[in-house]
Design an enzyme around this catalytic site. Structure first.
Site, PDB file in Angstrom:
ATOM      1  N   GLU A 147       0.830  -1.212   0.000  1.00  0.00           N
ATOM      2  CA  GLU A 147       0.000   0.000   0.000  1.00  0.00           C
ATOM      3  C   GLU A 147       0.859   1.255   0.000  1.00  0.00           C
ATOM      4  O   GLU A 147       1.828   1.346   0.766  1.00  0.00           O
ATOM      5  CB  GLU A 147      -0.900  -0.031   1.240  1.00  0.00           C
ATOM      6  CG  GLU A 147      -2.314   0.342   0.961  1.00  0.00           C
ATOM      7  CD  GLU A 147      -2.987  -0.542  -0.080  1.00  0.00           C
ATOM      8  OE1 GLU A 147      -3.003  -0.143  -1.268  1.00  0.00           O
ATOM      9  OE2 GLU A 147      -3.501  -1.604   0.290  1.00  0.00           O
ATOM     10  N   THR A 165       2.977   2.233  -2.045  1.00  0.00           N
ATOM     11  CA  THR A 165       4.353   1.997  -2.489  1.00  0.00           C
ATOM     12  C   THR A 165       4.521   2.339  -3.962  1.00  0.00           C
ATOM     13  O   THR A 165       5.640   2.557  -4.418  1.00  0.00           O
ATOM     14  CB  THR A 165       4.739   0.513  -2.309  1.00  0.00           C
ATOM     15  OG1 THR A 165       3.708  -0.279  -2.897  1.00  0.00           O
ATOM     16  CG2 THR A 165       4.885   0.148  -0.844  1.00  0.00           C
ATOM     17  N   ASP A 166       3.403   2.357  -4.729  1.00  0.00           N
ATOM     18  CA  ASP A 166       3.561   2.458  -6.194  1.00  0.00           C
ATOM     19  C   ASP A 166       4.152   3.801  -6.622  1.00  0.00           C
ATOM     20  O   ASP A 166       4.971   3.854  -7.539  1.00  0.00           O
ATOM     21  CB  ASP A 166       2.250   2.143  -6.944  1.00  0.00           C
ATOM     22  CG  ASP A 166       1.079   3.042  -6.602  1.00  0.00           C
ATOM     23  OD1 ASP A 166       1.136   3.770  -5.584  1.00  0.00           O
ATOM     24  OD2 ASP A 166       0.086   3.023  -7.352  1.00  0.00           O
ATOM     25  N   LEU A 205     -11.123   1.052  -4.344  1.00  0.00           N
ATOM     26  CA  LEU A 205     -11.145  -0.101  -5.254  1.00  0.00           C
ATOM     27  C   LEU A 205     -10.909   0.338  -6.701  1.00  0.00           C
ATOM     28  O   LEU A 205     -11.222  -0.374  -7.638  1.00  0.00           O
ATOM     29  CB  LEU A 205     -12.482  -0.851  -5.129  1.00  0.00           C
ATOM     30  CG  LEU A 205     -12.799  -1.414  -3.735  1.00  0.00           C
ATOM     31  CD1 LEU A 205     -14.197  -2.038  -3.700  1.00  0.00           C
ATOM     32  CD2 LEU A 205     -11.759  -2.456  -3.310  1.00  0.00           C
ATOM     33  N   SER A 206     -10.393   1.549  -6.871  1.00  0.00           N
ATOM     34  CA  SER A 206      -9.930   2.023  -8.179  1.00  0.00           C
ATOM     35  C   SER A 206     -11.010   2.257  -9.219  1.00  0.00           C
ATOM     36  O   SER A 206     -10.803   2.003 -10.406  1.00  0.00           O
ATOM     37  CB  SER A 206      -8.946   1.029  -8.791  1.00  0.00           C
ATOM     38  OG  SER A 206      -7.776   1.050  -8.123  1.00  0.00           O
ATOM     39  N   SER A 207     -12.148   2.763  -8.780  1.00  0.00           N
ATOM     40  CA  SER A 207     -13.183   3.061  -9.783  1.00  0.00           C
ATOM     41  C   SER A 207     -12.705   4.176 -10.727  1.00  0.00           C
ATOM     42  O   SER A 207     -13.002   4.151 -11.921  1.00  0.00           O
ATOM     43  CB  SER A 207     -14.489   3.452  -9.103  1.00  0.00           C
ATOM     44  OG  SER A 207     -14.285   4.589  -8.297  1.00  0.00           O
ATOM     45  N   SER A 208     -11.943   5.124 -10.204  1.00  0.00           N
ATOM     46  CA  SER A 208     -11.505   6.237 -11.062  1.00  0.00           C
ATOM     47  C   SER A 208     -10.497   5.755 -12.103  1.00  0.00           C
ATOM     48  O   SER A 208     -10.561   6.155 -13.269  1.00  0.00           O
ATOM     49  CB  SER A 208     -10.926   7.364 -10.221  1.00  0.00           C
ATOM     50  OG  SER A 208      -9.819   6.909  -9.485  1.00  0.00           O
ATOM     51  N   ASP A 218      -2.980   0.802 -10.102  1.00  0.00           N
ATOM     52  CA  ASP A 218      -4.378   0.564 -10.458  1.00  0.00           C
ATOM     53  C   ASP A 218      -4.536   0.363 -11.964  1.00  0.00           C
ATOM     54  O   ASP A 218      -5.306  -0.482 -12.421  1.00  0.00           O
ATOM     55  CB  ASP A 218      -5.239   1.749 -10.010  1.00  0.00           C
ATOM     56  CG  ASP A 218      -5.089   2.013  -8.518  1.00  0.00           C
ATOM     57  OD1 ASP A 218      -4.485   1.172  -7.838  1.00  0.00           O
ATOM     58  OD2 ASP A 218      -5.577   3.048  -8.051  1.00  0.00           O
TER      59      ASP A 218
HETATM   60  P1  NG1 Z   1      -7.231   3.862  -4.462  1.00  0.00           P
HETATM   61  O1  NG1 Z   1      -7.142   2.825  -3.425  1.00  0.00           O
HETATM   62  O2  NG1 Z   1      -8.034   3.377  -5.618  1.00  0.00           O
HETATM   63  O3  NG1 Z   1      -7.684   5.172  -3.926  1.00  0.00           O
HETATM   64  C1  NG1 Z   1      -4.749   4.977  -4.553  1.00  0.00           C
HETATM   65  C2  NG1 Z   1      -3.812   5.255  -5.724  1.00  0.00           C
HETATM   66  C3  NG1 Z   1      -2.897   4.048  -6.003  1.00  0.00           C
HETATM   67  C4  NG1 Z   1      -2.166   3.634  -4.743  1.00  0.00           C
HETATM   68  C5  NG1 Z   1      -3.190   3.431  -3.600  1.00  0.00           C
HETATM   69  C6  NG1 Z   1      -2.539   3.106  -2.272  1.00  0.00           C
HETATM   70  C7  NG1 Z   1      -4.499   6.594  -7.648  1.00  0.00           C
HETATM   71  C8  NG1 Z   1      -5.300   6.635  -8.886  1.00  0.00           C
HETATM   72  N1  NG1 Z   1      -4.603   5.481  -6.936  1.00  0.00           N
HETATM   73  O4  NG1 Z   1      -5.682   4.012  -4.980  1.00  0.00           O
HETATM   74  O5  NG1 Z   1      -2.003   4.383  -7.029  1.00  0.00           O
HETATM   75  O6  NG1 Z   1      -1.198   4.575  -4.401  1.00  0.00           O
HETATM   76  O7  NG1 Z   1      -4.014   4.577  -3.413  1.00  0.00           O
HETATM   77  O8  NG1 Z   1      -1.795   1.953  -2.311  1.00  0.00           O
HETATM   78  O9  NG1 Z   1      -3.790   7.539  -7.337  1.00  0.00           O
END
Ligand code: NG1
Length: 447
Positions: free
Chosen positions: A51, A53-54, A148-151, A194
């Site tokens: 989490e 880390t990306d 869950l990455s809807s965006s 994501d």
């Molecule tokens: P989510 O969990 O969908 O809000 C966000 C970031 C990811 C990653 C995670 C934490 C975007 C689009 N998404 O995702 O890249 O950093 O938080 O691990 O910025």
């Protein structure tokens, strides 16, 4: 791909997918008239471990969900993009495809499509527009603001549709990386997890991704990691919504970028926190204060505004540099150990790593909430459940847990009940059947 390949025969029928697709097509025709269409679907993802880390070029281990957004597109002869949405809360919009598209108001849903479109014009030469219907409705859609990455699914959907209507064939890694950048359009400075999960996941598998491209080739190492068959991956949505376009997310990005800038004063080769791999903590920890203000940074010759390069930030901020760095370096090591544990079928070890990841996300990265803590506690009370942890950006959203297949029914009824008693809030628990990455759905595509 056919529906059966995408969802498997059980889910096609139990989730009444045919009906869902037909309804979306009917809405498209209502908005834009009948005629040929291309149908795309792009999944959300749940992150098992890795989490925040990306955006430090670290390791991640997401799993694509079988919940997805539908994106129905019809090519146009001009460069206009007209958008309609199955949900009235998201009003229609239109704009012209170019390499400088102006954003709609902050938080507007069309900004994800605008960002993807601008990127497709800038980087990949897309010129042809399209008419689009987006359908992300429950229960098949990706819960929004839930980590869950809807965006990202919407961003990726716009990109794959434009790729198709423009007759392009873009390498999936190149497209995933470009979609990560495209999302910066909304003001966030996130990573690429994501978008890779949305494009490159394989059914039944988690996707191990090393977010640091290989020097020279620029390629990313990915690996499909099989999941333990005797466990279900269950997601519980706390119902507390979080938007990454709030300044909290970028504050974490600012903290890790500040940590890099501080460490660079002794180790100039370090470009991201990932590059600290192999360098002992004791040799740089003195460079990382517990707290730093932008003024403190400025005194050391570091400009926060330059580091954030236009990303939205709160007016005043105190940067907790050391704890954030401790989280990211520890989390990277945990992801590698988790991949090894999965390869050895060692669920106990995986679960221990997931619990440690949760503790670090809470204590070092400060992204947990009382609601998420309550869900984790309730999940752990169900016999046999392992590795319950918050997943995604945090500040609300979901937990994920490994649940023995024999206990799934008990879990999905008891955890939400206990949560409602404890917090007065409703939680939704659902099984994630690790799904496929983005696909063009052949039987609904009409030429
Ligand atoms: P989510 O969990 O969908 O809000 C966000 C970031 C990811 C990653 C995670 C934490 C975007 C689009 N998404 O995702 O890249 O950093 O938080 O691990 O910025």
């Amino acid at each position: 791909m056919e529906l059966i390949e995408i969802y498997g025969s059980d889910l096609v029928h139990s989730h009444r997918q045919e009906e869902r697709y037909e309804q979306a097509l009917a809405l498209f025709s209502e908005a834009f008239g009948s005629g040929p269409v291309d149908v795309f679907r792009v999944p959300g993802r749940v992150n098992l471990i890795g989490e925040h880390t990306d955006y430090s070029q670290g390791y991640v281990l997401p799993v694509a969900l079988d919940r997805d957004v539908l994106f129905i597109a019809r090519p146009r002869t001009d460069g206009t993009i007209r958008l309609a949405n199955a949900e009235a809360a998201f009003p229609p919009e239109s704009f012209v495809l170019s390499d400088a598209i102006s954003p709609a108001v902050h938080g507007h849903w069309s900004n994800y499509v605008r960002g993807a479109s601008q990127m497709m014009a800038q980087r990949l030469g897309a010129t042809r527009g399209m008419d689009v219907l987006v359908d992300g409705r429950a229960p098949w859609g990706i819960p929004r603001g839930a980590g869950l990455s809807s965006s990202s699914a919407l961003t990726v959907a716009a990109a794959v549709a434009l790729e198709h209507v423009n007759g392009l064939a873009v390498d999936r890694q190149v497209l995933a990386e470009a979609c990560g950048y495209a999302e910066w359009y909304v003001g966030t400075r996130g990573g690429i997890m994501d978008q890779f999960a949305a494009l490159l996941s394989h059914q039944g598998h988690a996707l191990f991704l090393d977010c640091r491209p290989e020097a020279g080739t620029g390629r990313y190492h990915t690996q499909a990691v099989p999941l333990p068959p005797e466990y279900a991956i269950v997601v519980v949505n706390s119902g507390v919504r979080h938007r990454n376009t709030s300044p909290l997310f970028n504050t974490r990005v600012a903290e890790v970028r500040s940590a890099v800038a501080l460490v660079q004063q002794r180790f100039p080769q370090v470009r991201s926190l990932r590059d600290l791999e192999g360098i002992p903590w004791e040799s740089y920890v003195d460079l990382l204060p517990e707290e730093q203000s932008p003024d403190d940074l400025a005194q050391r010759g570091i400009s926060l505004a330059t580091l954030m390069n236009g990303g939205i930030m709160p007016d005043s901020v105190n940067l907790q540099v050391r704890a954030r760095c401790r989280h990211v370096t520890g989390e990277n090591a945990r992801v590698l150990a988790a991949v090894e544990a999965l390869a050895q079928g060692d669920v106990e070890r995986l679960a221990k790593l997931m619990r440690e990841a949760h503790a670090s996300a809470r204590d070092n990265f400060d992204i947990s909430t009382p609601e998420l803590e309550s869900l984790v506690r309730l999940a752990e009370e169900i016999p046999g459940v392992k590795g319950a942890r918050l997943t995604g950006a945090g500040w609300g959203g979901c937990i994920v847990a490994l649940v023995p297949v024999t206990s799934v029914e008990t879990f999905v009824s008891r955890v939400p009940q206990g949560y409602q008693r404890a917090t007065g809030l409703r939680a939704e628990a659902f099984v994630c059947s690790a799904g496929h990455g983005a696909s063009r759905v052949t039987e609904y595509t009409r030429s």
